[in-house]
Design a protein around this motif. Structure first.
Motif, PDB file in Angstrom:
ATOM      1  N   GLY A 111      43.556  48.239  37.551  1.00 10.08           N
ATOM      2  CA  GLY A 111      43.745  47.271  36.468  1.00 10.08           C
ATOM      3  C   GLY A 111      42.591  46.305  36.338  1.00 10.08           C
ATOM      4  N   TYR A 112      42.028  45.902  37.450  1.00  7.95           N
ATOM      5  CA  TYR A 112      40.962  44.897  37.448  1.00  7.95           C
ATOM      6  C   TYR A 112      39.619  45.487  37.025  1.00  7.95           C
ATOM      7  CZ  TYR A 112      38.342  40.797  38.977  1.00  7.95           C
ATOM      8  OH  TYR A 112      37.538  39.678  39.016  1.00  7.95           O
ATOM      9  N   GLN A 161      39.558  52.671  31.192  1.00  7.31           N
ATOM     10  CA  GLN A 161      39.272  54.057  31.527  1.00  7.31           C
ATOM     11  C   GLN A 161      40.442  54.751  32.232  1.00  7.31           C
ATOM     12  OE1 GLN A 161      37.430  51.446  32.587  1.00  7.31           O
ATOM     13  NE2 GLN A 161      35.591  51.608  31.331  1.00  7.31           N
ATOM     14  N   ILE A 162      41.135  54.035  33.120  1.00  4.78           N
ATOM     15  CA  ILE A 162      42.175  54.664  33.940  1.00  4.78           C
ATOM     16  C   ILE A 162      43.548  54.024  33.719  1.00  4.78           C
ATOM     17  CG2 ILE A 162      42.907  55.206  36.303  1.00  4.78           C
ATOM     18  CD1 ILE A 162      39.926  55.112  37.094  1.00  4.78           C
ATOM     19  N   GLY A 163      43.611  52.701  33.782  1.00  7.22           N
ATOM     20  CA  GLY A 163      44.891  51.998  33.720  1.00  7.22           C
ATOM     21  C   GLY A 163      45.633  52.198  32.414  1.00  7.22           C
ATOM     22  N   GLU A 164      44.939  52.031  31.302  1.00  4.72           N
ATOM     23  CA  GLU A 164      45.597  52.174  29.999  1.00  4.72           C
ATOM     24  C   GLU A 164      46.167  53.577  29.779  1.00  4.72           C
ATOM     25  OE1 GLU A 164      44.892  50.397  25.592  1.00  4.72           O
ATOM     26  OE2 GLU A 164      43.138  51.258  26.587  1.00  4.72           O
ATOM     27  N   PRO A 165      45.412  54.660  30.112  1.00  2.18           N
ATOM     28  CA  PRO A 165      46.013  55.999  29.972  1.00  2.18           C
ATOM     29  C   PRO A 165      47.253  56.204  30.852  1.00  2.18           C
ATOM     30  CG  PRO A 165      43.631  56.180  30.122  1.00  2.18           C
ATOM     31  CD  PRO A 165      43.986  54.740  30.397  1.00  2.18           C
ATOM     32  N   ILE A 166      47.248  55.620  32.051  1.00  2.00           N
ATOM     33  CA  ILE A 166      48.432  55.741  32.912  1.00  2.00           C
ATOM     34  C   ILE A 166      49.617  55.041  32.258  1.00  2.00           C
ATOM     35  CG2 ILE A 166      49.464  55.036  35.126  1.00  2.00           C
ATOM     36  CD1 ILE A 166      46.646  55.425  36.370  1.00  2.00           C
ATOM     37  N   ILE A 209      53.246  47.401  37.288  1.00  2.00           N
ATOM     38  CA  ILE A 209      53.001  46.032  37.733  1.00  2.00           C
ATOM     39  C   ILE A 209      51.714  45.934  38.538  1.00  2.00           C
ATOM     40  CG2 ILE A 209      53.905  44.155  39.162  1.00  2.00           C
ATOM     41  CD1 ILE A 209      55.313  44.548  36.418  1.00  2.00           C
ATOM     42  N   THR A 210      51.412  46.943  39.353  1.00  2.00           N
ATOM     43  CA  THR A 210      50.170  46.865  40.132  1.00  2.00           C
ATOM     44  C   THR A 210      48.959  46.864  39.202  1.00  2.00           C
ATOM     45  OG1 THR A 210      49.919  49.273  40.515  1.00  2.00           O
ATOM     46  CG2 THR A 210      51.239  48.024  42.102  1.00  2.00           C
ATOM     47  N   ILE A 211      48.980  47.732  38.206  1.00  4.23           N
ATOM     48  CA  ILE A 211      47.870  47.803  37.252  1.00  4.23           C
ATOM     49  C   ILE A 211      47.795  46.524  36.431  1.00  4.23           C
ATOM     50  CG2 ILE A 211      46.991  49.019  35.209  1.00  4.23           C
ATOM     51  CD1 ILE A 211      48.194  51.614  36.502  1.00  4.23           C
ATOM     52  N   MET A 212      48.937  46.039  35.969  1.00  2.25           N
ATOM     53  CA  MET A 212      48.958  44.801  35.167  1.00  2.25           C
ATOM     54  C   MET A 212      48.515  43.595  35.990  1.00  2.25           C
ATOM     55  SD  MET A 212      49.561  45.459  32.092  1.00  2.25           S
ATOM     56  CE  MET A 212      49.694  43.758  31.596  1.00  2.25           C
ATOM     57  N   SER A 213      48.845  43.583  37.257  1.00  5.98           N
ATOM     58  CA  SER A 213      48.427  42.469  38.125  1.00  5.98           C
ATOM     59  C   SER A 213      46.913  42.386  38.188  1.00  5.98           C
ATOM     60  CB  SER A 213      49.010  42.635  39.527  1.00  5.98           C
ATOM     61  OG  SER A 213      50.408  42.535  39.499  1.00  5.98           O
ATOM     62  N   PHE A 237      44.800  43.781  35.925  1.00  9.04           N
ATOM     63  CA  PHE A 237      44.307  43.567  34.566  1.00  9.04           C
ATOM     64  C   PHE A 237      44.361  42.090  34.165  1.00  9.04           C
ATOM     65  CE2 PHE A 237      45.319  43.432  29.939  1.00  9.04           C
ATOM     66  CZ  PHE A 237      44.078  43.820  29.459  1.00  9.04           C
ATOM     67  N   THR A 238      45.443  41.420  34.543  1.00  9.08           N
ATOM     68  CA  THR A 238      45.604  40.014  34.153  1.00  9.08           C
ATOM     69  C   THR A 238      44.976  39.050  35.156  1.00  9.08           C
ATOM     70  OG1 THR A 238      47.752  39.834  35.257  1.00  9.08           O
ATOM     71  CG2 THR A 238      47.760  40.482  32.921  1.00  9.08           C
ATOM     72  N   GLY A 239      44.445  39.573  36.257  1.00  9.20           N
ATOM     73  CA  GLY A 239      43.789  38.720  37.236  1.00  9.20           C
ATOM     74  C   GLY A 239      44.741  37.885  38.067  1.00  9.20           C
ATOM     75  N   MET A 240      45.927  38.410  38.338  1.00  6.78           N
ATOM     76  CA  MET A 240      46.855  37.695  39.225  1.00  6.78           C
ATOM     77  C   MET A 240      46.136  37.435  40.553  1.00  6.78           C
ATOM     78  SD  MET A 240      50.404  39.011  40.974  1.00  6.78           S
ATOM     79  CE  MET A 240      51.508  38.590  39.660  1.00  6.78           C
ATOM     80  N   PRO A 241      46.329  36.271  41.142  1.00  7.48           N
ATOM     81  CA  PRO A 241      45.701  36.023  42.449  1.00  7.48           C
ATOM     82  C   PRO A 241      46.075  37.108  43.462  1.00  7.48           C
ATOM     83  CG  PRO A 241      46.630  34.000  41.575  1.00  7.48           C
ATOM     84  CD  PRO A 241      47.092  35.107  40.669  1.00  7.48           C
ATOM     85  N   MET A 242      45.076  37.671  44.096  1.00  2.68           N
ATOM     86  CA  MET A 242      45.278  38.792  45.024  1.00  2.68           C
ATOM     87  C   MET A 242      46.238  38.432  46.153  1.00  2.68           C
ATOM     88  SD  MET A 242      44.604  41.929  45.854  1.00  2.68           S
ATOM     89  CE  MET A 242      43.048  42.683  45.488  1.00  2.68           C
TER      90      MET A 242
END
Length: 192
Positions: free
Chosen positions: A74-75, A80-85, A123-127, A129-134
């Motif tokens: 996501g980050y 390339q990968i996250g959106e197709p999934i 949720i892992t990909i969205m985390s 993508f949105t820059g959730m604190p690691m």
């Protein structure tokens, strides 16, 4: 295709390296694979109840590491990968609206997806993508996946085969209702 993946996953239960298979399935389920690790965990624990905690631990560690990989998708490679999934899961349309509010409820989103049948990979990909604190992401993933896998292991170790139907068909609903009530309670306390 999904039935073939399911059948292949189930064939791994009797493999001599079933724990490694569980680790791989748990890892890739957290970022790209559609079959949850429970499919392997349940028969493995029923076959060897004394290994229930080890099986849950392998699923937990592998799932969280896979979640970090999903976060990285996501980050670093969302388009390339996250959106197709997410498109293959039918979740891409809601991404724009969802991502604007995601980090406000990030803890709850990760907790909910980690425990319930909602696809954790979303949720892992969205985390990422949105820059959730690691740190928040990892801590919540450990908590959520730990609850899920150790609850399943504990129930199977204690009750064996009779509890299998409940776990496979109703545990997701029960935990979803519990989380909704818990989250609703926090909202009531906060705004009243």
């Amino acid at each position: 295709m999904l039935q073939r993946l399911y059948s292949w996953t189930m064939s791994l239960v009797d493999h001599p390296r079933a724990l490694w298979a569980l680790a791989i399935v748990s890892f890739i389920e957290s970022s790209i694979f559609p079959i949850p690790p429970d499919v392997l965990m349940i028969p493995m624990i029923l076959a060897a109840p004394s290994r229930a905690w080890l099986i849950a631990l392998v699923a937990l560690i592998s799932s969280v590491l896979g979640g970090i990989f999903g976060y990285a998708i996501g980050y670093f490679a969302y388009e390339q990968i996250g959106e197709p999934i997410l498109m293959s899961l039918g979740k891409a349309d809601a991404v724009a609206e969802f991502s604007t509010r995601f980090n406000d409820f990030g803890f709850w989103a990760v907790l909910g997806a980690g425990i319930t049948p909602f696809p954790y990979k979303v949720i892992t990909i969205m985390s990422g993508f949105t820059g959730m604190p690691m740190g928040t992401f990892i801590a919540t993933s450990i908590l959520a996946r730990g609850i899920r896998f150790f609850l399943v292991a504990g129930l199977l170790r204690r009750f064996g085969e009779p509890i299998r139907d409940f776990i496979e068909n109703r545990l997701g609903l029960v935990t979803t209702v519990f989380l909704v009530l818990l989250f609703g309670g926090f909202l009531v306390v906060r705004y009243l």
